[in-house]
Design an enzyme around this catalytic site. Sequence first.
Site, PDB file in Angstrom:
ATOM      1  N   SER A  15     -24.362  -7.361  36.504  1.00 50.90           N
ATOM      2  CA  SER A  15     -25.116  -8.612  36.384  1.00 50.90           C
ATOM      3  C   SER A  15     -24.433  -9.666  37.244  1.00 50.90           C
ATOM      4  CB  SER A  15     -25.137  -9.073  34.929  1.00 50.90           C
ATOM      5  OG  SER A  15     -25.434 -10.463  34.879  1.00 50.90           O
ATOM      6  N   HIS A  74     -28.530  -6.347  38.369  1.00 47.50           N
ATOM      7  CA  HIS A  74     -29.220  -6.972  37.232  1.00 47.50           C
ATOM      8  C   HIS A  74     -29.216  -8.491  37.451  1.00 47.50           C
ATOM      9  CE1 HIS A  74     -30.243  -7.147  32.851  1.00 47.50           C
ATOM     10  NE2 HIS A  74     -29.528  -8.262  32.865  1.00 47.50           N
ATOM     11  N   ASP A 131     -30.402 -12.120  35.998  1.00 54.02           N
ATOM     12  CA  ASP A 131     -30.792 -12.793  34.753  1.00 54.02           C
ATOM     13  C   ASP A 131     -31.528 -14.095  35.055  1.00 54.02           C
ATOM     14  OD1 ASP A 131     -29.502 -11.132  32.612  1.00 54.02           O
ATOM     15  OD2 ASP A 131     -27.736 -11.538  33.846  1.00 54.02           O
ATOM     16  N   MET A 190     -33.238 -17.332  33.524  1.00 54.16           N
ATOM     17  CA  MET A 190     -33.205 -18.111  32.268  1.00 54.16           C
ATOM     18  C   MET A 190     -33.875 -19.458  32.486  1.00 54.16           C
ATOM     19  SD  MET A 190     -29.268 -17.553  31.190  1.00 54.16           S
ATOM     20  CE  MET A 190     -28.555 -15.922  31.007  1.00 54.16           C
ATOM     21  N   HIS A 250     -34.124  -9.376  34.532  1.00 49.20           N
ATOM     22  CA  HIS A 250     -34.127  -9.585  33.078  1.00 49.20           C
ATOM     23  C   HIS A 250     -34.604 -11.014  32.839  1.00 49.20           C
ATOM     24  CE1 HIS A 250     -31.445 -10.053  29.212  1.00 49.20           C
ATOM     25  NE2 HIS A 250     -32.742 -10.079  28.945  1.00 49.20           N
ATOM     26  N   MET A 253     -35.325 -13.992  30.717  1.00 45.56           N
ATOM     27  CA  MET A 253     -35.085 -14.672  29.438  1.00 45.56           C
ATOM     28  C   MET A 253     -35.833 -15.996  29.506  1.00 45.56           C
ATOM     29  SD  MET A 253     -31.101 -13.644  29.078  1.00 45.56           S
ATOM     30  CE  MET A 253     -31.050 -13.204  30.798  1.00 45.56           C
ATOM     31  N   MET A 283     -30.349  -5.865  23.478  1.00 38.66           N
ATOM     32  CA  MET A 283     -29.306  -6.863  23.742  1.00 38.66           C
ATOM     33  C   MET A 283     -28.136  -6.627  22.790  1.00 38.66           C
ATOM     34  SD  MET A 283     -30.188  -8.688  26.314  1.00 38.66           S
ATOM     35  CE  MET A 283     -28.772  -9.791  26.249  1.00 38.66           C
ATOM     36  N   PHE A 292     -25.683 -16.106  27.878  1.00 39.78           N
ATOM     37  CA  PHE A 292     -24.412 -16.337  28.571  1.00 39.78           C
ATOM     38  C   PHE A 292     -23.684 -15.013  28.809  1.00 39.78           C
ATOM     39  CE2 PHE A 292     -25.475 -19.985  26.003  1.00 39.78           C
ATOM     40  CZ  PHE A 292     -25.386 -21.026  26.926  1.00 39.78           C
ATOM     41  N   GLY A 293     -22.937 -14.989  29.906  1.00 40.06           N
ATOM     42  CA  GLY A 293     -22.049 -13.863  30.151  1.00 40.06           C
ATOM     43  C   GLY A 293     -20.744 -14.063  29.384  1.00 40.06           C
ATOM     44  N   GLY A 294     -19.931 -13.043  29.346  1.00 43.76           N
ATOM     45  CA  GLY A 294     -18.584 -13.164  28.792  1.00 43.76           C
ATOM     46  C   GLY A 294     -18.490 -13.170  27.281  1.00 43.76           C
ATOM     47  N   ASP A 344     -27.026  -4.587  27.237  1.00 44.60           N
ATOM     48  CA  ASP A 344     -26.645  -5.751  28.040  1.00 44.60           C
ATOM     49  C   ASP A 344     -25.892  -6.731  27.154  1.00 44.60           C
ATOM     50  OD1 ASP A 344     -26.514  -7.848  29.827  1.00 44.60           O
ATOM     51  OD2 ASP A 344     -28.666  -8.283  29.805  1.00 44.60           O
ATOM     52  N   GLY A 388     -21.435  -7.863  26.851  1.00 49.33           N
ATOM     53  CA  GLY A 388     -20.141  -7.401  26.365  1.00 49.33           C
ATOM     54  C   GLY A 388     -19.828  -5.957  26.698  1.00 49.33           C
ATOM     55  N   SER A 425     -19.127  -9.590  33.489  1.00 50.16           N
ATOM     56  CA  SER A 425     -17.699  -9.892  33.645  1.00 50.16           C
ATOM     57  C   SER A 425     -16.870  -8.658  33.964  1.00 50.16           C
ATOM     58  CB  SER A 425     -17.128 -10.508  32.367  1.00 50.16           C
ATOM     59  OG  SER A 425     -18.114 -11.051  31.576  1.00 50.16           O
TER      60      SER A 425
END
Length: 233
Positions: free
Chosen positions: A8, A39, A41, A43, A72, A74, A143, A149-151, A181, A183, A204
Amino acid sequence: MEPAIHPSILNCDVAHLARELDRVAADPSSGRAGADGVHVDVMDNHFVPNLSWGLPVVQAVLAHTPLPVDAHLMIEAADRWAPAYAEAGCHTVTAHLEASTAPVRLARELHRLGSQAGIALRPATPLEAVADVLGEFDMLLIMTVEPGFGGQSFIDAMLPKIERARRMVGRRGLELRIQVDGGVSATTIGRAAEAGADVFVAGSAVYRAPDALDAVDQLRALASAHRHGYVSC
Ligand code: DX5
Ligand code: ZN
Protein backbone atom coordinates in the site's frame (compact mmCIF):
# COMPACT_ATOMS: atom_id res chain seq x y z
CA MET A 1 -3.57 -20.06 -5.42
CA GLU A 2 -0.17 -18.47 -4.80
CA PRO A 3 -0.16 -15.81 -2.08
CA ALA A 4 0.03 -12.28 -3.47
CA ILE A 5 1.67 -9.28 -1.80
CA HIS A 6 0.24 -5.84 -2.56
CA PRO A 7 2.19 -2.96 -1.01
CA SER A 8 0.00 0.00 0.00
CA ILE A 9 1.44 3.36 -1.02
CA LEU A 10 -0.66 5.26 1.55
CA ASN A 11 2.31 6.15 3.72
CA CYS A 12 5.04 6.16 1.11
CA ASP A 13 7.03 9.30 0.30
CA VAL A 14 4.38 10.88 -1.93
CA ALA A 15 6.69 13.70 -2.99
CA HIS A 16 8.59 10.97 -4.87
CA LEU A 17 5.70 8.78 -5.88
CA ALA A 18 7.28 7.45 -9.08
CA ARG A 19 10.40 6.40 -7.20
CA GLU A 20 8.31 4.79 -4.47
CA LEU A 21 6.36 2.79 -7.06
CA ASP A 22 9.65 1.66 -8.62
CA ARG A 23 10.80 0.33 -5.23
CA VAL A 24 8.20 -2.45 -5.39
CA ALA A 25 8.32 -3.24 -9.13
CA ALA A 26 10.46 -6.01 -10.61
CA ASP A 27 14.09 -5.04 -11.04
CA PRO A 28 15.36 -6.32 -14.40
CA SER A 29 18.98 -5.38 -13.62
CA SER A 30 19.11 -7.82 -10.71
CA GLY A 31 16.41 -10.20 -11.99
CA ARG A 32 14.39 -9.75 -8.79
CA ALA A 33 10.64 -10.25 -8.93
CA GLY A 34 8.43 -7.39 -7.84
CA ALA A 35 5.30 -7.22 -5.76
CA ASP A 36 2.14 -8.76 -7.21
CA GLY A 37 0.19 -5.51 -7.29
CA VAL A 38 0.07 -1.98 -5.92
CA HIS A 39 -2.68 -1.14 -3.43
CA VAL A 40 -3.97 2.42 -3.68
CA ASP A 41 -6.14 3.73 -0.83
CA VAL A 42 -8.73 6.32 -1.84
CA MET A 43 -10.23 8.16 1.16
CA ASP A 44 -12.83 10.93 1.14
CA ASN A 45 -12.78 12.18 4.75
CA HIS A 46 -16.41 11.01 5.13
CA PHE A 47 -16.37 7.24 5.02
CA VAL A 48 -13.13 7.41 7.02
CA PRO A 49 -11.66 10.33 8.97
CA ASN A 50 -8.79 10.83 6.54
CA LEU A 51 -8.29 12.23 3.07
CA SER A 52 -5.81 10.77 0.63
CA TRP A 53 -6.25 11.22 -3.12
CA GLY A 54 -8.69 10.57 -5.92
CA LEU A 55 -8.84 9.61 -9.56
CA PRO A 56 -6.12 11.94 -10.97
CA VAL A 57 -3.46 10.50 -8.66
CA VAL A 58 -4.64 6.95 -9.34
CA GLN A 59 -4.38 7.70 -13.08
CA ALA A 60 -0.80 8.91 -12.54
CA VAL A 61 -0.01 5.69 -10.66
CA LEU A 62 -1.51 3.64 -13.49
CA ALA A 63 0.55 5.53 -16.05
CA HIS A 64 3.77 4.86 -14.18
CA THR A 65 3.72 1.39 -12.67
CA PRO A 66 3.80 -1.85 -14.67
CA LEU A 67 2.14 -3.62 -11.72
CA PRO A 68 -1.60 -4.30 -11.55
CA VAL A 69 -3.28 -1.59 -9.50
CA ASP A 70 -5.71 -2.59 -6.76
CA ALA A 71 -7.88 0.40 -5.78
CA HIS A 72 -9.37 0.31 -2.27
CA LEU A 73 -12.16 2.87 -2.13
CA MET A 74 -12.87 4.11 1.38
CA ILE A 75 -15.48 6.57 0.15
CA GLU A 76 -19.20 7.21 0.52
CA ALA A 77 -21.45 6.73 -2.52
CA ALA A 78 -19.16 4.04 -3.89
CA ASP A 79 -21.70 3.05 -6.57
CA ARG A 80 -21.37 6.48 -8.08
CA TRP A 81 -17.57 6.87 -8.02
CA ALA A 82 -16.15 3.36 -8.37
CA PRO A 83 -16.79 2.80 -12.11
CA ALA A 84 -14.35 5.59 -13.08
CA TYR A 85 -11.53 3.65 -11.43
CA ALA A 86 -12.33 0.63 -13.59
CA GLU A 87 -12.49 2.82 -16.69
CA ALA A 88 -9.11 4.28 -15.78
CA GLY A 89 -7.59 0.80 -15.94
CA CYS A 90 -7.36 -0.47 -12.36
CA HIS A 91 -7.01 -4.24 -12.25
CA THR A 92 -9.33 -4.50 -9.24
CA VAL A 93 -11.72 -1.95 -7.79
CA THR A 94 -12.84 -2.64 -4.22
CA ALA A 95 -15.76 -0.78 -2.64
CA HIS A 96 -16.92 -1.09 0.94
CA LEU A 97 -20.16 -2.97 1.47
CA GLU A 98 -21.13 -0.29 4.01
CA ALA A 99 -20.85 2.41 1.32
CA SER A 100 -22.62 0.64 -1.54
CA THR A 101 -26.39 0.54 -1.92
CA ALA A 102 -26.39 -1.91 -4.85
CA PRO A 103 -23.20 -3.99 -4.63
CA VAL A 104 -24.33 -6.56 -7.19
CA ARG A 105 -25.12 -3.90 -9.77
CA LEU A 106 -21.78 -2.28 -9.00
CA ALA A 107 -19.86 -5.57 -9.42
CA ARG A 108 -21.51 -6.16 -12.79
CA GLU A 109 -20.74 -2.61 -13.88
CA LEU A 110 -17.08 -2.98 -12.89
CA HIS A 111 -16.87 -6.23 -14.86
CA ARG A 112 -18.48 -4.58 -17.89
CA LEU A 113 -15.83 -1.86 -17.69
CA GLY A 114 -13.06 -4.45 -17.63
CA SER A 115 -11.89 -4.59 -14.02
CA GLN A 116 -12.23 -7.17 -11.31
CA ALA A 117 -14.64 -6.38 -8.50
CA GLY A 118 -13.80 -6.47 -4.81
CA ILE A 119 -16.01 -5.95 -1.78
CA ALA A 120 -14.60 -4.81 1.58
CA LEU A 121 -15.87 -5.26 5.12
CA ARG A 122 -15.04 -3.07 8.10
CA PRO A 123 -14.03 -5.09 11.17
CA ALA A 124 -17.50 -4.87 12.77
CA THR A 125 -19.40 -5.82 9.61
CA PRO A 126 -20.24 -9.53 9.75
CA LEU A 127 -19.26 -11.83 6.91
CA GLU A 128 -22.89 -12.90 6.70
CA ALA A 129 -23.82 -9.41 5.41
CA VAL A 130 -22.09 -10.20 2.11
CA ALA A 131 -22.53 -13.99 2.04
CA ASP A 132 -25.45 -14.10 -0.38
CA VAL A 133 -23.74 -11.98 -3.03
CA LEU A 134 -20.16 -13.24 -2.75
CA GLY A 135 -20.42 -15.11 -6.04
CA GLU A 136 -20.60 -11.78 -7.87
CA PHE A 137 -17.11 -10.76 -6.71
CA ASP A 138 -13.50 -11.65 -7.50
CA MET A 139 -12.13 -10.57 -4.15
CA LEU A 140 -13.34 -10.16 -0.56
CA LEU A 141 -11.35 -7.66 1.50
CA ILE A 142 -11.48 -8.36 5.22
CA MET A 143 -10.18 -5.27 7.01
CA THR A 144 -7.83 -6.21 9.83
CA VAL A 145 -7.77 -2.64 11.21
CA GLU A 146 -10.39 0.09 11.30
CA PRO A 147 -9.94 1.66 7.85
CA GLY A 148 -8.44 5.12 7.58
CA PHE A 149 -4.79 5.01 8.55
CA GLY A 150 -1.64 3.02 8.00
CA GLY A 151 0.56 1.81 10.84
CA GLN A 152 -2.16 0.35 13.09
CA SER A 153 -2.07 -3.00 14.88
CA PHE A 154 -3.55 -6.11 13.28
CA ILE A 155 -6.88 -7.09 14.91
CA ASP A 156 -6.55 -10.78 15.78
CA ALA A 157 -10.31 -11.04 16.31
CA MET A 158 -10.61 -10.98 12.49
CA LEU A 159 -8.94 -14.40 12.18
CA PRO A 160 -12.16 -16.42 12.70
CA LYS A 161 -13.88 -14.22 10.10
CA ILE A 162 -11.11 -15.05 7.59
CA GLU A 163 -11.48 -18.76 8.45
CA ARG A 164 -15.25 -18.62 7.93
CA ALA A 165 -14.76 -16.85 4.61
CA ARG A 166 -12.24 -19.47 3.47
CA ARG A 167 -14.63 -22.28 4.39
CA MET A 168 -17.47 -20.56 2.54
CA VAL A 169 -15.31 -20.17 -0.57
CA GLY A 170 -14.27 -23.84 -0.38
CA ARG A 171 -17.82 -25.13 0.16
CA ARG A 172 -19.24 -23.15 -2.72
CA GLY A 173 -16.29 -23.72 -5.07
CA LEU A 174 -15.85 -19.98 -5.62
CA GLU A 175 -12.83 -18.44 -7.36
CA LEU A 176 -12.90 -15.59 -4.83
CA ARG A 177 -9.61 -14.33 -3.42
CA ILE A 178 -9.49 -13.26 0.21
CA GLN A 179 -7.51 -10.10 0.90
CA VAL A 180 -6.46 -8.77 4.29
CA ASP A 181 -5.47 -5.15 4.87
CA GLY A 182 -4.12 -3.48 7.98
CA GLY A 183 -1.27 -4.34 10.30
CA VAL A 184 0.06 -7.07 8.00
CA SER A 185 3.73 -7.64 8.83
CA ALA A 186 6.25 -10.44 9.22
CA THR A 187 4.76 -11.03 12.68
CA THR A 188 1.11 -11.28 11.61
CA ILE A 189 1.08 -12.55 8.01
CA GLY A 190 1.50 -16.18 9.01
CA ARG A 191 -1.66 -16.10 11.13
CA ALA A 192 -3.64 -14.46 8.33
CA ALA A 193 -2.36 -17.00 5.78
CA GLU A 194 -3.17 -19.93 8.05
CA ALA A 195 -6.67 -18.59 8.52
CA GLY A 196 -7.13 -18.53 4.74
CA ALA A 197 -6.18 -15.14 3.32
CA ASP A 198 -4.29 -15.21 0.03
CA VAL A 199 -3.84 -11.54 -0.92
CA PHE A 200 -1.92 -9.46 1.60
CA VAL A 201 -1.79 -5.67 1.70
CA ALA A 202 1.22 -4.31 3.52
CA GLY A 203 1.97 -0.61 3.89
CA SER A 204 4.42 0.10 6.68
CA ALA A 205 5.93 -3.38 6.58
CA VAL A 206 7.10 -2.75 3.00
CA TYR A 207 7.66 1.00 2.79
CA ARG A 208 9.42 1.37 6.13
CA ALA A 209 11.83 -1.44 5.28
CA PRO A 210 15.28 -0.40 4.05
CA ASP A 211 14.80 -2.65 1.01
CA ALA A 212 11.16 -2.85 -0.05
CA LEU A 213 11.67 -5.87 -2.33
CA ASP A 214 13.37 -7.79 0.48
CA ALA A 215 10.32 -7.09 2.63
CA VAL A 216 7.98 -8.28 -0.15
CA ASP A 217 10.02 -11.48 -0.59
CA GLN A 218 10.01 -12.13 3.14
CA LEU A 219 6.25 -11.61 3.43
CA ARG A 220 5.60 -13.85 0.41
CA ALA A 221 7.79 -16.60 1.85
CA LEU A 222 6.02 -16.43 5.21
CA ALA A 223 2.59 -16.50 3.57
CA SER A 224 3.61 -19.51 1.45
CA ALA A 225 5.02 -21.34 4.46
CA HIS A 226 1.74 -20.92 6.34
CA ARG A 227 -0.77 -21.51 3.58
CA HIS A 228 -1.03 -25.29 3.90
CA GLY A 229 -3.87 -24.87 6.38
CA TYR A 230 -6.44 -24.09 3.71
CA VAL A 231 -5.09 -25.76 0.58
CA SER A 232 -7.01 -28.93 1.36
CA CYS A 233 -10.33 -27.22 2.28
C1 DX5 B 1 -5.88 1.54 5.96
C2 DX5 B 1 -5.55 1.19 4.53
C3 DX5 B 1 -4.36 0.32 4.40
C4 DX5 B 1 -3.06 0.86 4.97
C5 DX5 B 1 -2.32 -0.31 5.49
O1 DX5 B 1 -7.19 1.93 6.07
O2 DX5 B 1 -6.63 0.55 3.89
O3 DX5 B 1 -4.18 -0.13 3.06
O4 DX5 B 1 -2.26 1.56 4.08
O5 DX5 B 1 -1.19 0.12 6.15
P1 DX5 B 1 -0.41 -0.83 7.18
O6 DX5 B 1 0.08 -2.02 6.40
O7 DX5 B 1 0.70 0.05 7.67
O8 DX5 B 1 -1.37 -1.21 8.25
ZN1 ZN C 1 -6.29 -0.39 1.94
